[in-house]
Design a protein around this motif. Structure first.
Motif, PDB file in Angstrom:
ATOM      1  N   LEU A  64       0.810  -1.218   0.000  1.00 36.68           N
ATOM      2  CA  LEU A  64       0.000   0.000   0.000  1.00 36.68           C
ATOM      3  C   LEU A  64       0.845   1.270   0.000  1.00 36.68           C
ATOM      4  O   LEU A  64       0.588   2.205  -0.774  1.00 36.68           O
ATOM      5  CB  LEU A  64      -0.958  -0.003   1.191  1.00 36.68           C
ATOM      6  CG  LEU A  64      -1.885   1.224   1.299  1.00 36.68           C
ATOM      7  CD1 LEU A  64      -2.697   1.408   0.021  1.00 36.68           C
ATOM      8  CD2 LEU A  64      -2.808   1.096   2.512  1.00 36.68           C
ATOM      9  N   GLY A  65       1.869   1.343   0.853  1.00 45.39           N
ATOM     10  CA  GLY A  65       2.695   2.541   0.908  1.00 45.39           C
ATOM     11  C   GLY A  65       3.368   2.835  -0.420  1.00 45.39           C
ATOM     12  O   GLY A  65       3.468   3.994  -0.840  1.00 45.39           O
TER      13      GLY A  65
ATOM     14  N   PRO B 216       3.095   8.981   5.715  1.00 42.20           N
ATOM     15  CA  PRO B 216       2.465   7.920   6.500  1.00 42.20           C
ATOM     16  C   PRO B 216       1.868   8.500   7.774  1.00 42.20           C
ATOM     17  O   PRO B 216       2.285   9.552   8.261  1.00 42.20           O
ATOM     18  CB  PRO B 216       3.636   6.988   6.819  1.00 42.20           C
ATOM     19  CG  PRO B 216       4.837   7.882   6.789  1.00 42.20           C
ATOM     20  CD  PRO B 216       4.557   8.933   5.757  1.00 42.20           C
ATOM     21  N   SER B 217       0.863   7.831   8.283  1.00 38.78           N
ATOM     22  CA  SER B 217       0.244   8.253   9.535  1.00 38.78           C
ATOM     23  C   SER B 217       0.821   7.432  10.683  1.00 38.78           C
ATOM     24  O   SER B 217       1.480   6.407  10.476  1.00 38.78           O
ATOM     25  CB  SER B 217      -1.270   8.056   9.447  1.00 38.78           C
ATOM     26  OG  SER B 217      -1.877   8.234  10.703  1.00 38.78           O
ATOM     27  N   GLU B 218       0.589   7.915  11.901  1.00 42.27           N
ATOM     28  CA  GLU B 218       1.034   7.140  13.065  1.00 42.27           C
ATOM     29  C   GLU B 218       0.270   5.828  13.148  1.00 42.27           C
ATOM     30  O   GLU B 218       0.769   4.844  13.694  1.00 42.27           O
ATOM     31  CB  GLU B 218       0.817   7.958  14.342  1.00 42.27           C
ATOM     32  CG  GLU B 218       1.699   9.201  14.425  1.00 42.27           C
ATOM     33  CD  GLU B 218       1.456   9.978  15.702  1.00 42.27           C
ATOM     34  OE1 GLU B 218       0.586   9.550  16.498  1.00 42.27           O
ATOM     35  OE2 GLU B 218       2.134  11.005  15.909  1.00 42.27           O
ATOM     36  N   GLU B 219      -0.931   5.830  12.612  1.00 42.95           N
ATOM     37  CA  GLU B 219      -1.731   4.611  12.592  1.00 42.95           C
ATOM     38  C   GLU B 219      -1.197   3.673  11.520  1.00 42.95           C
ATOM     39  O   GLU B 219      -0.869   4.102  10.406  1.00 42.95           O
ATOM     40  CB  GLU B 219      -3.196   4.956  12.302  1.00 42.95           C
ATOM     41  CG  GLU B 219      -4.134   3.766  12.295  1.00 42.95           C
ATOM     42  CD  GLU B 219      -5.553   4.182  11.962  1.00 42.95           C
ATOM     43  OE1 GLU B 219      -6.281   3.355  11.359  1.00 42.95           O
ATOM     44  OE2 GLU B 219      -5.934   5.326  12.283  1.00 42.95           O
ATOM     45  N   ALA B 220      -1.103   2.398  11.818  1.00 41.96           N
ATOM     46  CA  ALA B 220      -0.554   1.432  10.872  1.00 41.96           C
ATOM     47  C   ALA B 220      -1.405   1.355   9.613  1.00 41.96           C
ATOM     48  O   ALA B 220      -2.636   1.415   9.677  1.00 41.96           O
ATOM     49  CB  ALA B 220      -0.468   0.053  11.529  1.00 41.96           C
ATOM     50  N   ASP B 221      -0.738   1.209   8.470  1.00 41.08           N
ATOM     51  CA  ASP B 221      -1.412   1.067   7.177  1.00 41.08           C
ATOM     52  C   ASP B 221      -2.388   2.210   6.907  1.00 41.08           C
ATOM     53  O   ASP B 221      -3.483   2.012   6.369  1.00 41.08           O
ATOM     54  CB  ASP B 221      -2.145  -0.276   7.089  1.00 41.08           C
ATOM     55  CG  ASP B 221      -1.174  -1.443   7.057  1.00 41.08           C
ATOM     56  OD1 ASP B 221      -0.188  -1.362   6.290  1.00 41.08           O
ATOM     57  OD2 ASP B 221      -1.392  -2.418   7.792  1.00 41.08           O
ATOM     58  N   ARG B 222      -1.976   3.415   7.283  1.00 33.44           N
ATOM     59  CA  ARG B 222      -2.795   4.605   7.048  1.00 33.44           C
ATOM     60  C   ARG B 222      -1.882   5.699   6.496  1.00 33.44           C
ATOM     61  O   ARG B 222      -0.803   5.948   7.028  1.00 33.44           O
ATOM     62  CB  ARG B 222      -3.467   5.070   8.337  1.00 33.44           C
ATOM     63  CG  ARG B 222      -4.392   6.282   8.181  1.00 33.44           C
ATOM     64  CD  ARG B 222      -5.053   6.563   9.535  1.00 33.44           C
ATOM     65  NE  ARG B 222      -5.988   7.664   9.492  1.00 33.44           N
ATOM     66  CZ  ARG B 222      -5.669   8.942   9.701  1.00 33.44           C
ATOM     67  NH1 ARG B 222      -4.413   9.277   9.971  1.00 33.44           N
ATOM     68  NH2 ARG B 222      -6.581   9.880   9.641  1.00 33.44           N
TER      69      ARG B 222
ATOM     70  N   THR C   8      -7.097  16.859   0.358  1.00 39.24           N
ATOM     71  CA  THR C   8      -6.453  15.905   1.261  1.00 39.24           C
ATOM     72  C   THR C   8      -7.245  14.604   1.274  1.00 39.24           C
ATOM     73  O   THR C   8      -8.471  14.612   1.409  1.00 39.24           O
ATOM     74  CB  THR C   8      -6.356  16.457   2.684  1.00 39.24           C
ATOM     75  OG1 THR C   8      -5.526  17.625   2.683  1.00 39.24           O
ATOM     76  CG2 THR C   8      -5.755  15.426   3.643  1.00 39.24           C
ATOM     77  N   TYR C   9      -6.529  13.495   1.134  1.00 40.86           N
ATOM     78  CA  TYR C   9      -7.140  12.171   1.129  1.00 40.86           C
ATOM     79  C   TYR C   9      -6.519  11.325   2.247  1.00 40.86           C
ATOM     80  O   TYR C   9      -5.298  11.237   2.348  1.00 40.86           O
ATOM     81  CB  TYR C   9      -6.917  11.467  -0.209  1.00 40.86           C
ATOM     82  CG  TYR C   9      -7.567  12.164  -1.378  1.00 40.86           C
ATOM     83  CD1 TYR C   9      -8.850  11.826  -1.791  1.00 40.86           C
ATOM     84  CD2 TYR C   9      -6.888  13.172  -2.060  1.00 40.86           C
ATOM     85  CE1 TYR C   9      -9.444  12.472  -2.860  1.00 40.86           C
ATOM     86  CE2 TYR C   9      -7.476  13.820  -3.136  1.00 40.86           C
ATOM     87  CZ  TYR C   9      -8.758  13.464  -3.524  1.00 40.86           C
ATOM     88  OH  TYR C   9      -9.338  14.115  -4.582  1.00 40.86           O
ATOM     89  N   VAL C  10      -7.369  10.736   3.042  1.00 46.65           N
ATOM     90  CA  VAL C  10      -6.923   9.780   4.062  1.00 46.65           C
ATOM     91  C   VAL C  10      -7.110   8.385   3.487  1.00 46.65           C
ATOM     92  O   VAL C  10      -8.214   8.026   3.047  1.00 46.65           O
ATOM     93  CB  VAL C  10      -7.715   9.953   5.369  1.00 46.65           C
ATOM     94  CG1 VAL C  10      -7.274   8.892   6.384  1.00 46.65           C
ATOM     95  CG2 VAL C  10      -7.512  11.346   5.937  1.00 46.65           C
ATOM     96  N   ILE C  11      -6.036   7.608   3.479  1.00 51.31           N
ATOM     97  CA  ILE C  11      -6.016   6.307   2.810  1.00 51.31           C
ATOM     98  C   ILE C  11      -5.761   5.218   3.854  1.00 51.31           C
ATOM     99  O   ILE C  11      -4.796   5.292   4.625  1.00 51.31           O
ATOM    100  CB  ILE C  11      -4.917   6.280   1.735  1.00 51.31           C
ATOM    101  CG1 ILE C  11      -5.193   7.374   0.684  1.00 51.31           C
ATOM    102  CG2 ILE C  11      -4.812   4.901   1.090  1.00 51.31           C
ATOM    103  CD1 ILE C  11      -3.967   7.778  -0.097  1.00 51.31           C
TER     104      ILE C  11
END
Length: 216
Positions: A127-128, A149-155, A205-208
């Protein structure tokens, strides 16, 4: 001051090549009222910038001459009215078909074509890596995209600071809807838009996130 004058002269060179077509150094020198040496200096800079190309033309008598013309990149420096043309055509289609259904179909068709064009670039990537690839795709289209990347995994979060079709998107929101669905298809992920230039935001802005099927 010198840099400003030189920049102005180079703009005149571009304008002449736009209106006259290909020219040689002597023709440009006469039209600009400057020396041939000065013309060559400006042409050299424009060639290095990828705005002017040269071609060697052989003559019946005398030495061959170089003629100069604009590149496709230089053509983008001149005013265009593509957004208004697109709006006029879409408005005409909407009027002729009596509704917005056909407009939606057009944007969906565009989404499907873009998906087919870019899906191969996503194959074999996690994904990344797909998010990074998508940012590269959008940057090649002028969207000024970056991601993090976000602090949340796979986000992940993807930002677009420019929208080449902003005027169209403000009138026809199907453009934004189809873009979000395109991203979701290419990334095989859940995609949420949290900010939009067409709504007056500072960026799109898109959150994935990994989709539910991938998380299981």
């Amino acid at each position: 001051m010198l840099k400003q004058e030189e920049g102005s002269t180079r703009r005149q060179v571009l304008q002449l090549l736009k209106t006259m077509g290909s020219c040689n150094v002597s023709e440009l020198s006469r039209a600009l009222g400057i020396t041939e040496m000065a013309v060559r200096r400006h042409i050299g800079t424009l060639e290095r910038d990828g705005l002017v190309r040269s071609s060697l033309v052989r003559q019946a008598m005398g030495r061959p001459l170089y003629r100069y013309s604009l590149t496709e990149r230089a053509d983008d420096l001149f005013p265009k009215n593509y957004p208004q043309l697109a709006l006029d055509l879409l408005a005409e289609l909407e009027e002729q078909t009596g509704g917005s259904e056909w407009i939606g179909r057009m944007f969906e068709g565009r989404r499907d074509k873009l998906k087919a064009r870019y899906m191969k670039r996503m194959e074999g990537k996690v994904l990344g890596e797909r998010v990074a690839e998508l940012a590269d795709i959008q940057n090649s289209g002028g969207y000024m995209a970056d991601w993090e990347p976000s602090e949340e995994a796979d986000r992940y979060v993807l930002h677009e600071y420019n929208c080449p079709i902003a005027q169209v998107a403000q009138r026809y929101r199907q453009a934004c809807q189809c873009e979000r669905r395109l991203f979701a298809d290419l990334l095989d992920a859940d995609v949420e838009r949290t900010e939009c230039l067409a709504d007056g935001g500072a960026r799109c802005t898109y959150v994935i996130r990994r989709n539910a099927a991938s998380r299981q």
